[in-house]
Design an enzyme around this catalytic site. Structure first.
Site, PDB file in Angstrom:
ATOM      1  N   LYS A  93       0.831  -1.217   0.000  1.00  0.00           N
ATOM      2  CA  LYS A  93       0.000   0.000   0.000  1.00  0.00           C
ATOM      3  C   LYS A  93       0.865   1.266   0.000  1.00  0.00           C
ATOM      4  CE  LYS A  93      -1.866  -1.124   3.978  1.00  0.00           C
ATOM      5  NZ  LYS A  93      -1.142  -2.352   4.331  1.00  0.00           N
TER       6      LYS A  93
ATOM      7  N   ARG B 156      -9.587   0.643   8.874  1.00  0.00           N
ATOM      8  CA  ARG B 156      -9.024  -0.660   9.214  1.00  0.00           C
ATOM      9  C   ARG B 156      -9.999  -1.495  10.022  1.00  0.00           C
ATOM     10  NH1 ARG B 156      -3.214   0.483   9.081  1.00  0.00           N
ATOM     11  NH2 ARG B 156      -2.087  -1.408   9.548  1.00  0.00           N
TER      12      ARG B 156
ATOM     13  N   ARG C 243      12.212  -4.896   4.840  1.00  0.00           N
ATOM     14  CA  ARG C 243      11.845  -3.528   4.427  1.00  0.00           C
ATOM     15  C   ARG C 243      12.784  -2.483   5.049  1.00  0.00           C
ATOM     16  NH1 ARG C 243       5.862  -1.394   5.407  1.00  0.00           N
ATOM     17  NH2 ARG C 243       6.187  -2.313   7.472  1.00  0.00           N
TER      18      ARG C 243
ATOM     19  N   ARG D 186      11.703  -0.545  10.657  1.00  0.00           N
ATOM     20  CA  ARG D 186      10.673  -0.218  11.655  1.00  0.00           C
ATOM     21  C   ARG D 186      10.708  -1.205  12.815  1.00  0.00           C
ATOM     22  NH1 ARG D 186       5.219   0.777   8.216  1.00  0.00           N
ATOM     23  NH2 ARG D 186       4.407  -0.517   9.907  1.00  0.00           N
TER      24      ARG D 186
ATOM     25  N   ARG E  46       0.675  -8.642  13.961  1.00  0.00           N
ATOM     26  CA  ARG E  46       0.006  -7.698  13.046  1.00  0.00           C
ATOM     27  C   ARG E  46      -0.815  -8.456  12.000  1.00  0.00           C
ATOM     28  NH1 ARG E  46       4.889  -4.615  10.844  1.00  0.00           N
ATOM     29  NH2 ARG E  46       3.379  -3.552   9.532  1.00  0.00           N
TER      30      ARG E  46
END
Ligand code: AP5
Length: 216
Positions: free
Chosen positions: A13, A85, A123, A156, A167
């Site tokens: 996203k 969400r 990431r 992160r 998550r």
């Protein structure tokens, strides 16, 4: 016009929102980036949000709906990355669209859950611009440095594998029901899907084809 990018953590996203901002004449509004900035600046919102984010859960709906009410009023054509969400958040967005006579398209990034852990643990992000890289799938020219502005890339805290698991479970429980909501119950939002398993540039082409001409 409002664009809603929906999908699990790591679906792509944020990557696509950044790439398409210019094409769509739109601005990425990432709830995660806004919340992380509040945590960094130790605001009261940041202090309330932090334990939920660290545990891989969701920040309570009342906080998010109030926060996004303020941001939505200031951005003309947002790409919503991470909002809504939950079904109550989606209903709040429907109310906002209705009150302001706006159209919206929600795009689901269809992915298999088993690719997401590798995407998230590899990431690297530029926290200032929000630009996103991956050490294997989309590496920067120089490791740890943003190609565009030379800024430092960081990983992160919530991309550690144990938090990623939580998550993904939170997504299945709280956010996946939005697919049914947008397919069946939302009075205002057009719903489309892209194949989020395709390489990054192919996903961009799918989105361009679907969203072209929809900006204000
Ligand atoms: P947030 O920051 O929104 O995290 P998220 O939804 O978990 O989404 P991500 O940013 O992890 O994934 P993405 O889909 O943007 O993937 P990306 O493009 O980076 O939220 C963080 C936390 O804040 C939440 O856990 C929650 O606590 C709280 N929060 C936020 N919004 C909330 C809300 N509305 N309500 C309540 N709480 C809220 O891609 C991932 C990696 O994959 C990158 O390295 C990228 O290079 C790579 N990649 C991307 N696309 C591809 C591809 N096609 N092929 C191969 N690799 C790819």
């Amino acid at each position: 016009m409002i664009f809603v990018f929906l999908g699990p953590p790591g679906a792509g996203k944020g990557t696509q929102a950044k790439i398409l901002e210019h094409d769509l004449g739109a601005k990425q509004l990432s709830t995660g980036d806004i919340l992380r900035e509040n945590v960094k600046n130790d605001t009261s919102l940041g202090r309330e949000a932090k334990p939920h984010m660290t545990s891989g859960g969701l920040v309570p709906d009342n906080l998010i709906i109030r926060m996004m009410g303020e941001y939505l009023a200031t951005v003309e054509t947002p790409i919503l990355d991470g909002f809504p969400r939950t079904v109550p958040q989606a209903q709040a967005l429907d109310d906002f669209l209705h009150e302001n006579r706006l159209d919206a398209t929600a795009v689901l990034f269809d992915v298999d859950m088993d690719v997401l852990t590798e995407r998230l643990t590899g990431r690297w992000t530029n926290p200032r611009s929000g630009r996103v890289y991956h050490e294997k799938f989309n590496p920067p020219k120089i490791a740890g440095i943003d190609d565009e502005d030379g800024g430092e890339l960081v990983q992160r805290d919530d991309d550690r594998s144990e938090t990623v698991k939580k998550r993904l479970a939170t997504y299945e429980k709280e956010t996946a029901p939005l697919v049914h909501y947008y397919e069946n119950d939302s009075p205002t939002v057009r719903f489309v899907r892209v194949n989020g398993l395709a390489p990054i540039d192919e996903v961009t082409e799918q989105l361009r084809a679907l969203l072209h001409g929809e900006h204000a």
